[in-house]
Write a protein that holds these residues in place. Structure first.
Motif, short mmCIF file in Angstrom:
data_model
loop_
_atom_site.label_atom_id
_atom_site.label_comp_id
_atom_site.label_asym_id
_atom_site.label_seq_id
_atom_site.Cartn_x
_atom_site.Cartn_y
_atom_site.Cartn_z
N GLU A 87 0.81 -1.20 0.00
CA GLU A 87 0.00 0.00 0.00
C GLU A 87 0.86 1.27 0.00
O GLU A 87 0.49 2.31 -0.53
CB GLU A 87 -0.92 0.00 1.22
N LEU A 88 2.03 1.14 0.65
CA LEU A 88 2.88 2.31 0.77
C LEU A 88 3.55 2.72 -0.55
O LEU A 88 3.89 3.88 -0.74
CB LEU A 88 4.00 2.06 1.80
N ARG A 89 3.76 1.77 -1.46
CA ARG A 89 4.51 2.08 -2.68
C ARG A 89 3.89 3.27 -3.42
O ARG A 89 4.55 4.26 -3.72
CB ARG A 89 4.56 0.84 -3.57
N GLY A 90 2.57 3.14 -3.67
CA GLY A 90 1.91 4.22 -4.40
C GLY A 90 1.86 5.51 -3.59
O GLY A 90 2.02 6.61 -4.14
N PHE A 91 1.66 5.36 -2.25
CA PHE A 91 1.59 6.54 -1.40
C PHE A 91 2.92 7.30 -1.40
O PHE A 91 2.96 8.53 -1.53
CB PHE A 91 1.23 6.11 0.03
N ILE A 92 4.01 6.56 -1.28
CA ILE A 92 5.34 7.21 -1.25
C ILE A 92 5.63 7.89 -2.57
O ILE A 92 6.11 9.02 -2.61
CB ILE A 92 6.43 6.16 -0.92
N GLU A 93 5.33 7.23 -3.66
CA GLU A 93 5.60 7.82 -4.98
C GLU A 93 4.77 9.09 -5.18
O GLU A 93 5.26 10.08 -5.72
CB GLU A 93 5.30 6.79 -6.07
N ALA A 94 3.50 9.04 -4.69
CA ALA A 94 2.65 10.22 -4.83
C ALA A 94 3.16 11.37 -3.98
O ALA A 94 3.17 12.54 -4.40
CB ALA A 94 1.21 9.87 -4.45
N GLN A 95 3.56 11.07 -2.73
CA GLN A 95 4.09 12.10 -1.86
C GLN A 95 5.37 12.73 -2.41
O GLN A 95 5.57 13.93 -2.34
CB GLN A 95 4.36 11.51 -0.46
N ALA A 96 6.25 11.91 -3.01
CA ALA A 96 7.50 12.42 -3.57
C ALA A 96 7.21 13.34 -4.75
O ALA A 96 7.84 14.40 -4.91
CB ALA A 96 8.38 11.25 -4.01
N GLU A 97 6.24 12.97 -5.59
CA GLU A 97 5.91 13.81 -6.74
C GLU A 97 5.29 15.12 -6.29
O GLU A 97 5.55 16.18 -6.86
CB GLU A 97 4.96 13.06 -7.67
N GLN A 98 4.45 15.06 -5.23
CA GLN A 98 3.85 16.27 -4.72
C GLN A 98 4.91 17.20 -4.13
O GLN A 98 4.85 18.43 -4.27
CB GLN A 98 2.82 15.93 -3.64
N ALA A 99 5.90 16.62 -3.49
CA ALA A 99 6.93 17.43 -2.84
C ALA A 99 7.94 17.99 -3.82
O ALA A 99 8.47 19.08 -3.61
CB ALA A 99 7.66 16.58 -1.79
N THR A 100 8.21 17.29 -4.92
CA THR A 100 9.31 17.69 -5.80
C THR A 100 8.86 18.07 -7.21
O THR A 100 9.62 18.69 -7.95
CB THR A 100 10.33 16.55 -5.93
N GLY A 101 7.64 17.66 -7.56
CA GLY A 101 7.20 17.89 -8.93
C GLY A 101 7.71 16.82 -9.88
O GLY A 101 7.50 16.92 -11.10
N ARG A 102 8.37 15.80 -9.36
CA ARG A 102 8.90 14.73 -10.21
C ARG A 102 8.57 13.38 -9.58
O ARG A 102 8.26 13.30 -8.38
CB ARG A 102 10.42 14.86 -10.38
#
Length: 734
Positions: free
Chosen positions: A33-48
Motif C-alpha cells: 500500500e505504501l509504494r503508491g503513497f510514497i511515490e505520490a508524496q514524492a511527486e507532490q513534494a518535488t514535482g517529479r
C-alpha cells in the motif's frame, strides 16, 4: 570548486532522501500500500516522480532494516536522460526510540550501484532545482514523515555510517559541454565527534584515487557554512593532501585549502588534464588555494618540476570580459627546453675547431638549399608567418618575474633575468627586460598593440659586453672571431608578421666592437664567397688582430641605409656603405679594402654584395677595380680607403688634420666622430666631389673607365659612380 559542491550535494541529497523515505515506510508496515503513497508524496513534494520499481523488504525491530531495490528519480524535462538518480539497491537501519525525543537517527545506509547525473542547461539551471510548488508540498510531506518540527523547521537527520559501493556521479555543464565523471568503488563515512571520518577509492576522469581523512559533519553539509577539510592520499599515483575549509557550502562554495602534491612525472595527470602532458619530473607543489567570487588565488606557492622551480603568488580573476592574471614569481632556474622537448635528449654542441674545407662544403650545401627554397617560392629569410596576436586579446596579465637562470634551449642560457610586463586589451608592454648572456648584459623594452591593425611595435634594446667568441663557440662550434660587442637598437614598425614589421621599420641600429682576434676561418662561416675576396688580405697568417669594428644603420620605412660599416685589423681595413631593402630583402652593399702588406696591395680590391638575404652574391667591383688601376684611389681621394688608413693609424691625419685615435679608445668610433663635424669640402668626400670630374678627364682614368664600359656598359658605369658618391656621403653622416 563547483564540482566538489555538486558531488557533496548529490551524495547528501541521496542519503537524506533515502532516510525520509524509510521513515515514511515505517509509519505503515503494509509495503504494497505504501509504494503508491510514497511515490505520490514524492511527486507532490518535488514535482517529479520517484519510482520504487523493485521489492521492498522490511525487518521490524528497535532498529528496523529496510531494503529497496531498483529505485529511480526523474530528471528535469530538458535533461539529457530520463533519470537524475538510478539506484540498484538501498539498505538502511533506522532507530525507533529516538523518535520519542523528536530525533531521527539513521544508523547505517548502504547504497549500491547508484548512478547520479547532475547537469545544467545552457542558461546554467541545474537539474536538481525543484519547482516552487513542489517545495511547499514537500514541506507538508516531510512533516507527515517526521521530517520537520511543529514550526515547520526542517530537522536534519542524524546519520551513522554511510557506505556507497560501485556507483558513479556525472556532472555535465550545458553551457560549455564539459563533462566530469566520478566513479566510486567504495566510499565510507562514519561520525567522529562533530566531524565525519571519510575513506574513498575510485577514479575521477578515469584517474584512480585513494583518499582518507575528515570532513565537517552532516549539519554543515545540510545547512551550509564552513566545511573543514582534511584529506590525504593518492590521485593518479601522486601523493596529495588538502587541509583547510570550504566556506559557504550552500552558496558559492569558496575553498581556502593548503594543497600539497608530489608526483614522479607530469604525464601522470594526462587524464585529469584531458590532453597529453610531457613526461617531466619529479613534480612537487604546495600552496594555499583560495576562491572568492570568481577570484582564484594561490598564496605561498612553491613549485618544482624537473630542473625548474617557481615560488610566489598567483591570482586569476574570472569576473571580467577576459580572464586576468596577476603574478609575482621568483625562481632559481626555469628550463624552457624541458617543456619544448618533453624530455628529449639534449643536442650535442661541438666546441672543436671547424675544418675550413668541411665548413666551405657545408656552406655550399646551405647555399644550394637556400636557392632551392627560393626557387620553390620561399625567397625570404624573415618569415611571413602571422604573429599570434589574437592570443594577446584572450586575457589580461600583470607579471613580475625574477629568475637566476632561464634556459631557452640547450645552447642559450640567460642569467639574472628580470621581467615586468603588462597585457591589457590586447596591448603588451614589457617595461623591463634584463638578462645576462654570453658575458653581456641586456636591457630592453617592448610594446606591441594587437588591438590595432596593423599592430604597432616599438622596441629598445641595449646590450653591453657581448662575447662574440662565446656566441660562435655555442652556435658555430668555433671561436674564429673573438671580440666584445655593444649593441643598441631603437626600432618601430607595424604589421601582423615579422616580415610585415621589418618592411615598415623606422629607427636605428648600432654594433660596436673593440679589440680582438679574427681567424680566417670566420669568412667561411659569415658568408660563402667572401673568403675568396677577403681571404688573401690575411696573408699567410691563420689569424690577425682585430682593432675595432662599427656597423650603423638607419631604417626608413623598411629600408636599412648604412651609416657606417668599418672593420680594422692589424693587416687590413674594410669600410662599406649601401642599403638592405627589408621589403624584398635585396642587398646593395659596397665595400673597399686596404692592406698594410705591400705584397698584397694588388689583392685589396673593392667588392659588392648583391642578391638577397637568402642568397647573397658577393663579387669584385669591376668599376672600383678599374678606378684603382688608374690610381683613382691614390692620394687619399677614396674616402673609404682614407678612413681605413686613419682608423689603422697609417694615415696620420684625415679631414682637417685630426690625429689618429689613442690605442685605448675604440678606433672606429673615434674615426667616425672625428669626421662627423668636418666640413664636406675638407673631407675625402669633398675631395671626391670636387675632383671627380677632373679625375675622369685624365688619360689614365679615361682608359680605365673605357675598359669598365666594355665590361659593364656605359649606363652601369654612370650609375656606379653616382652610387659611390651617394653611398660614401652617408658613411660620414650620423
Amino acid at each position: 570548486m563547483k564540482v566538489v559542491k555538486w558531488i557533496l550535494i548529490g551524495l547528501v541529497v541521496l542519503v537524506v532522501a533515502v532516510g525520509a523515505t524509510f521513515y515514511a515506510i515505517l509509519r505503515s508496515l503494509n509495503t504494497d500500500e505504501l509504494r503508491g503513497f510514497i511515490e505520490a508524496q514524492a511527486e507532490q513534494a518535488t514535482g517529479r516522480k520517484l519510482r520504487l520499481k523493485g521489492p521492498i523488504d522490511l525487518s521490524v525491530s528497535l532498529t528496523p532494516a529496510i531494503v529497496l531495490k531498483d529505485v529511480s528519480f526523474d530528471n528535469a524535462d530538458w535533461g539529457s536522460r530520463p533519470e537524475l538518480l538510478d539506484v540498484g539497491q538501498v539498505e538502511a537501519q533506522v532507530a525507533l526510540m529516538p523518535l520519542l525525543q523528536g530525533r531521527y537517527v539513521i544508523q547505517r545506509v548502504v547504497i549500491e550501484n547508484a548512478d547520479i547525473l547532475l547537469e545544467t542547461d545552457k542558461k546554467g539551471e541545474g537539474n536538481w532545482a525543484l519547482s516552487t510548488g513542489g517545495a511547499k508540498g514537500g514541506a507538508a510531506g516531510a512533516g507527515s514523515a517526521g521530517g520537520s518540527t511543529a514550526s515547520g523547521t526542517p530537522v536534519v537527520p542524524e546519520v551513522g555510517s554511510v557506505e556507497i559501493r560501485d556507483s558513479r556521479l556525472v556532472y555535465r555543464d550545458g553551457a560549455t559541454g564539459e563533462s566530469l565523471l566520478l566513479n566510486l568503488d567504495s566510499l565510507e563515512v562514519k561520525p567522529d565527534g562533530d566531524q565525519l571520518k571519510v575513506s574513498a577509492e575510485g577514479s575521477y576522469q578515469e584517474a584512480p584515487f585513494e583518499l582518507s581523512g575528515r570532513l565537517g559533519g552532516l549539519p554543515i553539509l545540510m545547512k551550509g557554512g564552513d566545511l573543514p577539510v582534511q584529506l590525504s592520499g593518492k590521485i593518479a599515483g601522486a601523493e596529495v593532501s588538502a587541509d583547510g575549509r570550504i566556506t559557504d557550502l550552500k552558496g558559492a562554495a569558496t575553498p581556502d585549502i593548503k594543497v600539497q602534491l608530489q608526483a614522479e612525472s607530469l604525464d601522470q595527470f594526462d587524464k585529469l588534464a584531458g590532453s597529453s602532458l610531457p613526461p617531466l619530473g619529479p613534480l612537487a607543489f604546495s600552496g594555499r588555494i583560495g576562491l572568492d567570487a570568481g577570484l582564484i588565488t594561490v598564496d605561498g606557492m612553491a613549485l618544482s618540476l624537473g630542473g625548474s622551480d617557481l615560488a610566489g603568488t598567483l591570482t586569476a580573476s574570472l569576473k571580467g570580459a577576459r580572464p586576468a592574471v596577476l603574478a609575482d614569481l621568483t625562481g632559481a632556474k626555469l628550463d624552457l627546453s624541458d617543456f619544448a622537448k618533453a624530455g628529449a635528449g639534449e643536442k650535442a654542441v661541438s666546441t672543436a675547431p671547424v675544418d675550413q674545407a668541411e665548413q666551405k662544403a657545408a656552406d655550399q650545401q646551405a647555399k644550394e638549399a637556400r636557392q632551392t627554397e627560393t626557387a620553390g617560392g620561399q625567397p625570404y629569410v624573415i618569415p611571413d608567418t602571422p604573429l599570434p596576436l589574437a592570443a594577446l586579446k584572450l586575457a589580461d596579465a600583470q607579471v613580475k618575474l625574477k629568475l637566476g637562470q632561464l634556459i631557452v634551449d640547450p645552447e642559450l642560457t640567460l642569467g639574472d633575468v628580470e621581467l615586468a610586463l603588462r597585457l591589457e586589451n590586447g596591448k603588451l608592454d614589457i617595461s623591463k627586460l634584463r638578462a645576462k648572456a654570453f658575458e653581456g648584459q641586456l636591457d630592453g623594452t617592448l610594446s606591441l598593440d594587437a588591438g590595432k591593425s596593423p599592430a604597432p611595435l616599438a622596441t629598445k634594446v641595449d646590450v653591453k659586453g657581448l662575447s662574440v667568441g662565446e656566441l660562435l663557440k655555442t652556435y658555430a662550434g668555433s671561436q674564429d672571431l673573438e671580440t666584445s660587442l655593444d649593441v643598441a637598437l631603437d626600432l618601430k614598425g607595424r604589421g601582423d608578421s615579422p616580415r610585415a614589421i621589418a618592411s615598415s621599420l623606422n629607427g636605428s641600429s648600432e654594433i660596436v666592437g673593440g679589440e680582438g682576434v679574427i681567424n680566417n676561418r670566420i669568412l667561411a662561416i659569415v658568408a660563402t664567397g667572401l673568403d675568396q675576396i677577403l681571404g688573401p688580405l690575411f696573408g699567410g697568417e691563420k689569424e690577425t688582430k682585430l682593432n675595432c669594428l662599427v656597423s650603423r644603420f638607419r631604417f626608413e620605412n623598411g629600408l636599412a641605409v648604412s651609416q657606417a660599416q668599418l672593420l680594422d685589423s692589424s693587416t687590413f681595413s674594410l669600410a662599406g656603405a649601401g642599403t638592405v631593402n627589408l621589403k624584398n630583402e635585396n642587398l646593395d652593399l659596397k665595400f673597399d679594402t686596404r692592406t698594410r702588406e705591400a705584397a698584397l696591395v694588388s689583392l685589396a680590391i673593392p667588392f659588392v654584395v648583391r642578391g638577397t638575404l637568402a642568397d647573397p652574391k658577393p663579387a669584385p667591383d669591376a668599376l672600383g677595380a678599374a678606378m684603382k688601376a688608374s690610381e683613382f684611389v691614390g692620394g687619399g681621394s677614396n674616402p673609404l680607403a682614407a678612413l681605413g688608413e686613419m682608423v689603422s693609424g697609417q694615415g696620420g691625419q684625415a679631414g682637417g688634420g685630426t690625429a689618429a685615435p689613442a690605442a685605448t679608445e675604440n678606433s672606429c668610433v673615434t674615426a667616425l666622430e672625428q669626421t662627423a663635424d668636418v666640413p664636406a669640402s675638407k673631407t675625402p668626400i669633398g675631395s671626391v666631389k670636387e675632383s671627380l670630374d677632373k679625375v675622369l678627364k685624365g688619360d689614365d682614368a679615361q682608359k680605365a673607365l673605357d675598359s669598365a664600359k666594355d665590361t659593364l656598359g656605359k649606363g652601369d658605369v654612370k650609375k656606379g659612380l653616382d652610387d659611390v658618391k651617394k653611398g660614401l656621403e652617408g658613411l660620414f653622416k650620423n
